[in-house]
Design an enzyme around this catalytic site. Structure first.
Site, PDB file in Angstrom:
ATOM      1  N   ARG A 155     -16.722  11.152  60.115  1.00 15.78           N
ATOM      2  CA  ARG A 155     -16.540  12.687  59.617  1.00 15.78           C
ATOM      3  C   ARG A 155     -18.019  13.416  59.317  1.00 15.78           C
ATOM      4  NH1 ARG A 155     -12.632  12.981  54.738  1.00 15.78           N
ATOM      5  NH2 ARG A 155     -14.211  11.918  53.376  1.00 15.78           N
ATOM      6  N   ARG A 181      -4.625   6.870  51.000  1.00 14.94           N
ATOM      7  CA  ARG A 181      -4.328   6.484  52.240  1.00 14.94           C
ATOM      8  C   ARG A 181      -2.735   5.790  52.111  1.00 14.94           C
ATOM      9  NH1 ARG A 181      -9.646   4.191  52.855  1.00 14.94           N
ATOM     10  NH2 ARG A 181     -10.783   6.194  53.473  1.00 14.94           N
ATOM     11  N   ASP A 191     -12.602  16.107  47.264  1.00 13.57           N
ATOM     12  CA  ASP A 191     -12.725  15.860  48.810  1.00 13.57           C
ATOM     13  C   ASP A 191     -12.058  16.933  49.462  1.00 13.57           C
ATOM     14  OD1 ASP A 191     -13.702  13.980  50.857  1.00 13.57           O
ATOM     15  OD2 ASP A 191     -13.033  12.369  49.953  1.00 13.57           O
TER      16      ASP A 191
END
Ligand code: SF4
Length: 407
Positions: A147, A169, A365
């Site tokens: 990223r 996740r 984030d």
């Protein structure tokens, strides 16, 4: 790893090995009476729920993994809770907890909240997504998330010893029940070899420290052989949930692969037991710079007092507070998420009120893969041609002369 809980039902007398307090508890920071109390609690916990286990078993990380509790019903029973609130939990994330961390949870409501499946996980909010950070679209090859230009995330396993109900996740972890193998890692390593701009590799997952020493060493040696990889980092929750894993043999091996850094995941001050302190000490003594990662969680750590206790506990254990994350919008996570103002209020309650070393950077984030965006309370009030208006930690106003260009 079996999905069947292996909690023993019978309760014979505890073995002779449990007659003395565990050596791992010998920490100067902890008053003796607290240790004794903790030891008695552990002894009762073992005798009641794992009567066949010896102290040697308890301190063995493989025994801890083998005896994970993997059903909400067993967790609730051991914790003495009503089972019904958890029965309908149907989110994609499996349930699992080490006996050790369940013992920690048995003394902490906040820790219980982090691991117990909850019926609210089935309520999917309008902005919640399985992959809120857009990791999958930034994955050029399996196992790699690329990223930022100079660093990659290398997902080396989908396995964790303990599953956090708020895991970013949750779409991936615990799905196969197996660690990734060396063949699949080769593809990821080839990608890193081919991208000379990658100077920083973060091993994550799942939890990389649940892998055997041999596999971790193989990965580290492969990465060390790539000239442009300057640093390797490992993200792990092992010191909190499975401190027995941080063996002298592991740290002896890790120290051969410097510069190696670690980000340790902590949620609450009650996770910092003498066992966890000992694990952090072994890592720090191996010369590994330790930083913390904490997710801001409603009902767990969303107040200044708890967060300050956690940050003070971390720094005492040579873990530098690093990131405080706004809880990512994974499906069924609304009951964990706080307003952004809560996070800002916590930072305001820390800044100026404790050492700067104890203050993590509060970040969101950015959804879709925008990366970490740091957030600060409003310390800059504004600017004019004379300078900058500032607000300090006591809400006093100051003016700093700044004319916007060099003289
Ligand atoms: S330890 Fe990390 S990767 Fe594993 S479940 Fe918890 S947050 Fe997710």
């Amino acid at each position: 790893m079996s999905n069947t809980a292996v909690v023993h039902e019978d309760t014979p007398e505890l073995g002779q090995e449990l007659a003395e307090p565990p050596s791992l508890s010998a920490q100067a920071d902890h008053p003796q009476d607290q240790e004794l109390q903790s030891w008695r609690h552990l002894k009762n916990f073992l005798a009641t729920h794992f009567p066949a286990a010896s102290l040697k078993d308890w301190e063995n990380w493989r025994w801890q993994l083998k005896n994970r509790i993997t059903s909400a019903r067993s967790m609730a029973r051991i914790l003495g809770l009503e089972f019904s609130p958890y029965v309908a939990a149907a989110g994609g994330l499996p349930a699992a907890v080490t006996p050790y961390y369940l013992w920690v949870a048995s003394r902490s409501k906040a820790v219980q909240r982090c691991i117990l499946p909850d019926i609210r996980e089935t309520e999917i909010g309008p902005f919640e997504r399985p992959d809120p950070l857009g990791e999958d679209v930034h994955s050029p090859v399996p196992g790699i998330v690329h990223r930022y230009p100079d660093r990659v995330l290398f997902l080396v396993t989908d396995f964790c010893s303990t599953y956090c109900r708020y895991c970013t996740r949750s779409r991936l972890v615990g799905k196969s029940g197996h660690h990734s193998d060396m063949r699949s890692w080769q593809v990821a390593l080839d990608y890193i070899r081919q991208h000379r701009g990658v100077r920083d590799v973060l091993l994550s997952g799942g939890d990389p420290l649940t892998l055997p020493d041999m596999k971790i060493e193989w990965l580290l040696s492969q990465l060390r052989d790539i000239a442009h990889v300057e640093i390797v980092r490992i993200g792990t929750k092992v010191p909190a949930v499975l401190p027995q894993r941080v063996t002298p043999a592991l740290t002896r091996m890790l120290r051969r692969y410097h510069p190696l850094l670690m980000s340790l995941h902590f949620a609450h001050p009650e996770e910092i037991t003498p066992e966890t302190s000992a694990a952090c000490a072994r890592l720090a003594d191996a010369g590994i710079p330790l930083g913390s990662q904490t997710v801001l969680l409603a009902g767990v750590n969303d107040d200044v007092t708890t967060m300050k206790r956690l940050m003070h506990g971390l720094i005492r254990n040579r873990v530098r507070p690093y990131y405080l994350y706004q809880c990512d919008p994974i499906p069924g996570s609304a009951h964990f998420r706080t307003p952004v103002d809560t996070g800002l209020g916590i930072i305001k309650g820390l800044r100026g009120h404790t050492s700067g070393y104890c203050i993590p950077t509060y970040v969101i984030d950015a959804p879709g893969g925008g990366g970490k965006v740091p957030l600060q309370p409003d310390y800059v009030l504004g600017r004019d041609e004379q300078g900058v208006g500032l607000r300090n930690y006591e809400d006093r106003i100051f003016h700093y002369p700044d004319f916007g260009q060099e003289a």
